[in-house]
Write a protein that holds these residues in place. Structure first.
Motif, PDB file in Angstrom:
ATOM      1  N   TYR A  41       0.318   6.206   2.100  1.00  0.00           N
ATOM      2  CA  TYR A  41       0.780   7.448   1.854  1.00  0.00           C
ATOM      3  C   TYR A  41      -0.373   8.565   1.622  1.00  0.00           C
ATOM      4  CZ  TYR A  41       5.643   5.509   1.403  1.00  0.00           C
ATOM      5  OH  TYR A  41       6.512   5.005   1.772  1.00  0.00           O
ATOM      6  N   LYS A  60      -0.381   0.185  -4.994  1.00  0.00           N
ATOM      7  CA  LYS A  60      -1.043   1.327  -5.515  1.00  0.00           C
ATOM      8  C   LYS A  60      -2.446   0.829  -6.254  1.00  0.00           C
ATOM      9  CE  LYS A  60       0.829   3.834  -9.188  1.00  0.00           C
ATOM     10  NZ  LYS A  60       1.755   5.068  -9.582  1.00  0.00           N
ATOM     11  N   GLU A 125       8.224  -3.407  -5.361  1.00  0.00           N
ATOM     12  CA  GLU A 125       8.886  -3.656  -4.186  1.00  0.00           C
ATOM     13  C   GLU A 125       9.345  -2.240  -3.663  1.00  0.00           C
ATOM     14  OE1 GLU A 125      12.614  -5.968  -4.695  1.00  0.00           O
ATOM     15  OE2 GLU A 125      11.483  -7.834  -4.754  1.00  0.00           O
ATOM     16  N   TYR A 126       9.247  -2.272  -2.482  1.00  0.00           N
ATOM     17  CA  TYR A 126       9.518  -0.833  -1.493  1.00  0.00           C
ATOM     18  C   TYR A 126      11.051  -0.510  -1.766  1.00  0.00           C
ATOM     19  CZ  TYR A 126      10.088   2.193   2.196  1.00  0.00           C
ATOM     20  OH  TYR A 126      10.115   3.514   2.890  1.00  0.00           O
ATOM     21  N   ILE A 127      11.245   0.721  -2.105  1.00  0.00           N
ATOM     22  CA  ILE A 127      12.650   1.210  -2.233  1.00  0.00           C
ATOM     23  C   ILE A 127      12.931   1.794  -0.904  1.00  0.00           C
ATOM     24  CG2 ILE A 127      14.013   2.883  -3.234  1.00  0.00           C
ATOM     25  CD1 ILE A 127      12.496   2.417  -5.791  1.00  0.00           C
ATOM     26  N   ASN A 171       8.650  12.363  -6.475  1.00  0.00           N
ATOM     27  CA  ASN A 171       8.975  11.152  -7.245  1.00  0.00           C
ATOM     28  C   ASN A 171      10.409  10.894  -7.203  1.00  0.00           C
ATOM     29  OD1 ASN A 171       6.379  10.430  -7.412  1.00  0.00           O
ATOM     30  ND2 ASN A 171       5.648  11.706  -9.521  1.00  0.00           N
ATOM     31  N   ASP A 183       6.989   6.277  -9.923  1.00  0.00           N
ATOM     32  CA  ASP A 183       5.671   6.678 -10.423  1.00  0.00           C
ATOM     33  C   ASP A 183       5.552   6.828 -11.880  1.00  0.00           C
ATOM     34  OD1 ASP A 183       3.128   7.737 -10.424  1.00  0.00           O
ATOM     35  OD2 ASP A 183       3.554   9.466  -9.297  1.00  0.00           O
TER      36      ASP A 183
HETATM   37  N1  LIG Z   1       8.660   1.473  -4.767  1.00  0.00           N
HETATM   38  C1  LIG Z   1       8.240   2.319  -3.789  1.00  0.00           C
HETATM   39  N2  LIG Z   1       9.242   2.488  -2.720  1.00  0.00           N
HETATM   40  C2  LIG Z   1       8.983   3.529  -1.827  1.00  0.00           C
HETATM   41  N3  LIG Z   1       7.897   4.368  -1.741  1.00  0.00           N
HETATM   42  C3  LIG Z   1       7.231   4.583  -2.782  1.00  0.00           C
HETATM   43  C4  LIG Z   1       7.352   3.521  -3.634  1.00  0.00           C
HETATM   44  N4  LIG Z   1       6.427   3.880  -4.679  1.00  0.00           N
HETATM   45  C5  LIG Z   1       5.490   4.775  -4.209  1.00  0.00           C
HETATM   46  N5  LIG Z   1       6.245   5.147  -2.808  1.00  0.00           N
HETATM   47  C6  LIG Z   1       5.771   6.201  -1.968  1.00  0.00           C
HETATM   48  O1  LIG Z   1       4.326   6.462  -2.328  1.00  0.00           O
HETATM   49  C7  LIG Z   1       4.125   7.819  -2.605  1.00  0.00           C
HETATM   50  C8  LIG Z   1       3.077   7.817  -3.931  1.00  0.00           C
HETATM   51  O2  LIG Z   1       3.383   6.798  -4.977  1.00  0.00           O
HETATM   52  P1  LIG Z   1       3.319   7.315  -6.224  1.00  0.00           P
HETATM   53  O3  LIG Z   1       3.612   5.876  -7.193  1.00  0.00           O
HETATM   54  O4  LIG Z   1       4.182   8.379  -6.519  1.00  0.00           O
HETATM   55  O5  LIG Z   1       1.828   7.735  -6.662  1.00  0.00           O
HETATM   56  P2  LIG Z   1       0.995   8.973  -6.710  1.00  0.00           P
HETATM   57  O6  LIG Z   1       0.309   8.809  -8.131  1.00  0.00           O
HETATM   58  O7  LIG Z   1      -0.156   8.945  -5.863  1.00  0.00           O
HETATM   59  O8  LIG Z   1       2.014  10.067  -6.886  1.00  0.00           O
HETATM   60  C9  LIG Z   1       5.440   8.261  -3.131  1.00  0.00           C
HETATM   61  O9  LIG Z   1       5.565   9.530  -3.080  1.00  0.00           O
HETATM   62  C10 LIG Z   1       6.473   7.474  -2.270  1.00  0.00           C
HETATM   63  O10 LIG Z   1       6.497   8.415  -1.164  1.00  0.00           O
END
Ligand SMILES: Nc1ncnc2c1ncn2[C@@H]1O[C@H](COP(=O)(O)OP(=O)(O)O)[C@@H](O)[C@H]1O
Ligand SMILES: [Mg+2]
Length: 244
Positions: A41, A60, A125-127, A171, A183
C-alpha cells in the motif's frame, strides 16, 4: 494469545498459530521470494498484502510520522512489552473482534528490542473490500444511505468504548453492504462517553472535507446530518442493548 521470547524478540499470536509463528512472517522479502506478496500500500510504504498458507494477510511495519521520523524512522522508545504499539493494537483488535465489531482479525505481532528502543510489526487478516469511503467520496458516489451506514458503524464502536486515534475516510473499508473500520494504532478503550466520540467525529469531518473539498456545514450538510443522526441512534441503541 501466546507470547514467545527469544533474546530480544517477542511474538504474540492467536493460540492456533503459536507453534508456527516465526520471524520470516514479518519480512516482506520472504513472501516476495515465494511469489506470495500480493501488493504494497502506498502511503508510508509500510503495509504489505500477503497470500499466506492460512489465508490473506496484511503485514504492517510501524513507522513514525511527523518530526521524529527524520531522527529514526521505525524505532520507538521502549517502556515495556505491553506498551508497544503493535501489542496494544493487537489486544484492542482481539477485544473488538471477539465482540463481533467489524474490524480486522488479529493474527500475530513481532516486537524486537535493541538497546533503549524497539521496532514492531502487526499481521491482521485481510478484509475483502471493493472500495473505501474515500474512494466513494471521490467518485461523487455520494448516497446519503452510505453516510448513514458509516455513522451507524462508528456509533457501534463508540458504544463499546472504542476510541479511534485516526478516524479518516481511508480507514473505512466497504465490502458490498458491509463497512469495516481499520487502523487502530494508538486506539484505546474508554469507560465513559464524554467528549471523545465527538472528537472522533470532528476528525472524520475534517477528513471528508479534505477529500471532497466541500463543507459538511454547507454543500454536504444533509449527508453529514444523516451520519450524525445514525451515529447518535446507534450509540443509544447499543448502550441500551449492553445494559439489558
Ligand atoms: N485488514 C486489512 N484488510 C484490507 N486492507 C487493509 C487492512 N489493513 C490495512 N489495509 C490497507 O492498507 C492501508 C494502510 O493500512 P493502515 O492500517 O491504515 O496503516 P496506515 O497507518 O499506513 O494508515 C489501508 O488504507 C488499507 O487500504
Ligand atoms: Mg490508515
Amino acid at each position: 494469545m501466546q507470547r514467545h521470547k527469544s533474546k530480544n524478540q517477542w511474538f504474540l499470536s492467536h493460540p492456533e498459530l503459536s507453534s508456527i509463528v516465526n520471524e520470516s512472517w514479518f519480512n516482506a522479502d520472504y513472501w516476495a521470494e515465494q511469489g506470495r506478496l500480493l501488493g504494497t500500500y502506498a502511503g508510508r510504504g509500510s503495509v504489505w498484502m500477503i497470500k499466506s498458507a492460512e489465508g490473506k494477510w496484511v503485514l504492517k511495519h510501524y513507522y513514525r510520522g511527523g518530526l521524529y521520523a527524520k531522527i529514526s524512522r521505525d524505532k520507538y522508545f521502549w517502556t515495556g512489552f505491553n506498551q508497544t504499539r503493535a501489542v496494544r493494537e493487537f489486544r484492542l483488535l482481539t477485544h473488538m473482534y471477539d465482540q463481533g465489531l467489524p474490524c480486522p482479525k488479529p493474527v500475530a505481532v513481532q516486537v524486537k528490542k535493541s538497546g533503549l528502543f524497539y521496532t514492531n510489526d502487526l499481521i491482521t487478516e485481510y478484509i475483502r473490500h471493493q472500495t473505501t469511503f474515500a474512494k466513494k467520496l471521490n467518485q461523487n458516489d455520494n448516497e446519503i444511505q452510505l453516510w448513514a451506514q458509516v455513522g451507524t458503524v462508528i456509533g457501534r464502536f463508540h458504544a463499546a468504548g472504542i476510541y479511534h486515534a485516526d478516524l479518516n475516510v481511508h480507514n473505512l473499508l466497504i465490502n458490498n453492504n458491509d463497512i469495516y473500520l481499520i487502523d487502530f494504532d494508538k486506539g484505546d478503550i474508554k469507560n465513559n462517553h464524554t467528549k471523545w466520540p465527538q472528537a472522533n467525529l470532528a476528525r472524520l469531518k475534517r477528513s471528508i472535507e479534505k477529500e471532497t473539498q466541500q463543507s459538511c456545514d454547507q454543500q454536504l450538510k444533509n449527508h453529514w446530518q444523516a451520519l450524525i443522526d445514525s451515529h447518535q441512534s446507534a450509540l443509544k441503541q447499543n448502550l441500551n442493548d449492553s445494559s439489558l
